[in-house]
Design a protein around this motif. Structure first.
Motif, PDB file in Angstrom:
ATOM      1  N   ALA A  75       0.962  -1.090  -0.161  1.00 35.34           N
ATOM      2  CA  ALA A  75       0.045   0.123  -0.055  1.00 35.34           C
ATOM      3  C   ALA A  75       1.018   1.181  -0.210  1.00 35.34           C
ATOM      4  N   ASN A  76       1.935   1.259  -0.894  1.00 38.87           N
ATOM      5  CA  ASN A  76       2.807   2.451  -0.812  1.00 38.87           C
ATOM      6  C   ASN A  76       2.647   3.644  -1.895  1.00 38.87           C
ATOM      7  N   GLU A  77       1.476   3.333  -2.344  1.00 36.86           N
ATOM      8  CA  GLU A  77       1.182   4.565  -3.725  1.00 36.86           C
ATOM      9  C   GLU A  77       0.104   5.627  -2.900  1.00 36.86           C
ATOM     10  N   HIS A  78       0.732   6.573  -2.591  1.00 35.49           N
ATOM     11  CA  HIS A  78      -0.393   7.577  -1.886  1.00 35.49           C
ATOM     12  C   HIS A  78      -0.873   8.786  -3.145  1.00 35.49           C
ATOM     13  N   PHE A  79      -2.112   9.274  -2.612  1.00 34.70           N
ATOM     14  CA  PHE A  79      -2.544  10.356  -3.457  1.00 34.70           C
ATOM     15  C   PHE A  79      -2.840  11.557  -2.605  1.00 34.70           C
ATOM     16  N   ASN A  80      -2.351  12.644  -2.924  1.00 31.23           N
ATOM     17  CA  ASN A  80      -2.202  13.737  -1.989  1.00 31.23           C
ATOM     18  C   ASN A  80      -3.618  14.316  -1.924  1.00 31.23           C
ATOM     19  N   TYR A  81      -3.665  15.199  -0.910  1.00 27.97           N
ATOM     20  CA  TYR A  81      -5.074  15.865  -0.696  1.00 27.97           C
ATOM     21  C   TYR A  81      -5.663  16.519  -2.006  1.00 27.97           C
ATOM     22  N   GLN A  83      -5.158  16.063  -5.155  1.00 26.26           N
ATOM     23  CA  GLN A  83      -5.520  15.106  -6.146  1.00 26.26           C
ATOM     24  C   GLN A  83      -6.812  14.234  -5.802  1.00 26.26           C
ATOM     25  N   THR A  84      -6.688  14.214  -4.333  1.00 25.73           N
ATOM     26  CA  THR A  84      -8.086  13.348  -4.222  1.00 25.73           C
ATOM     27  C   THR A  84      -9.349  14.227  -4.157  1.00 25.73           C
TER      28      THR A  84
END
Ligand SMILES: Cc1cc2nc3c(=O)[nH]c(=O)nc-3n(C[C@H](O)[C@H](O)[C@H](O)COP(=O)(O)O)c2cc1C
Length: 297
Positions: A75-81, A83-84
């Motif tokens: 689970a190491n792909e993160h979307f920033n605030y 983008q979300t």
């Protein structure tokens, strides 16, 4: 009754207690210098124990069929605030779909978004009935329009309104009367072969569940929202169609046509398809009202 899961903690366990902290059923507990298991019969297969373990020390026979690597990607792909928030703001209810029909693969990709939605008690009993192709959508639309006509008659005929009063359904009838202009518009437009109910969609996703599940309505609606959000990432659109849910509730004919499994209720409907028009901008919404609660004591 389901057999007990086989859960094993192997020697690589570092006793970090993360599984103890996150298990909703208190299955893992620390005892001296090891982690022990109890309440196995309560396991709801949420998979959090496997997903949280930093050293992949947990095996669960119902949850790992092949390998942790294959079934539980990192689970190491993160979307920033930003983008979300932009993903959420770009979701739009589509009011005119293109004529192009969706492929089965596209529908299956949409369903994947629903697959990972939360469900009460992790029941995962959300069902999807796919209405594939415009012809079938129109079959349902015709029945829905007939249902609208009947509802219109019921809420406008004085004698039927009087009967509604007698059986204590006045509030319900008045609510429908207030939205009468929309029912009328749907009927009139469809007489001119313009589909304002499903917006020319080539497919519908009917989302239903057994009424006896812990939270069938919420599970279906949340799955629907996941699909709506995800649709745009594969250049598709999805619109929540409350009108079909209402027609299903009101009309035996609509229920018979749709023919859901026994004990199932229709909780959410999505019209899905390719976009005919693209939005240039996202819309603005007023700030939600916020209350910061303070205890009186
Ligand atoms: C419970 C529910 C029922 C809805 N039913 C319909 C419907 O039958 N037809 C439709 O065009 N839109 C329907 N919508 C979409 C809303 O009208 C839409 O979300 C609203 O106009 C805001 O537009 P947006 O989704 O593009 O932000 C429904 C939405 C919800 C949450």
């Amino acid at each position: 009754m389901r057999s007990l899961p086989i859960i094993k903690i192997d020697k690589t366990c570092i006793k970090c207690n993360k599984c103890v902290d996150i298990c909703p059923r208190y299955i893992f507990f620390p005892s001296k210098n090891e982690i022990k298991l109890r309440n196995l019969e309560t396991c709801n297969d949420c998979g959090h124990c496997i997903a949280i373990c930093p050293v992949d020390a947990i095996y669960h026979n119902r949850l790992i069929k092949d390998s942790v690597e294959a079934e539980y990607p990192l689970a190491n792909e993160h979307f920033n605030y930003d983008q979300t928030l932009m993903l959420i703001r770009q979701r739009r209810s589509i009011r005119y779909f293109s004529d192009k029909t969706l492929s089965k693969e596209q529908i299956l990709r949409l369903i994947q978004f629903g697959r990972y939605a939360p469900t009460g008690h992790n029941a995962r009993k959300v069902n999807y009935t796919i209405v594939m192709g415009r012809e079938k959508v129109v079959t349902i639309l015709s029945e829905v329009i007939e249902a609208f006509k009947k509802i219109r008659e019921q809420v406008t005929k004085p004698i039927l309104r009087f009967l509604a009063l007698l059986i204590g359904k006045r509030k319900k009838v008045e609510k429908v009367r207030r939205s009468l202009y929309r029912l009328n518009s749907h009927i009139t437009y469809w007489e001119a072969k313009i589909d304002k109910v499903f917006h020319n969609a080539s497919s519908l996703i009917l989302i239903h569940a057994d009424e006896n599940m812990p939270s069938p309505f919420e599970d279906c609606v949340i799955a629907a929202e996941n699909i709506m959000l995800g649709a745009q990432s594969i250049e598709l659109g999805a619109t929540y169609i409350g009108y079909l849910v209402k027609a299903w509730e009101h009309s035996k004919d609509v229920r018979e046509l749709i023919n859901l499994p026994i004990n199932h209720s229709l909780y959410a409907v999505l019209a899905v398809g390719k976009l005919k028009h693209n939005f240039k901008r996202v819309v603005s919404r007023p700030e939600p009202k916020l209350i910061y609660w303070n205890s009186k004591t």
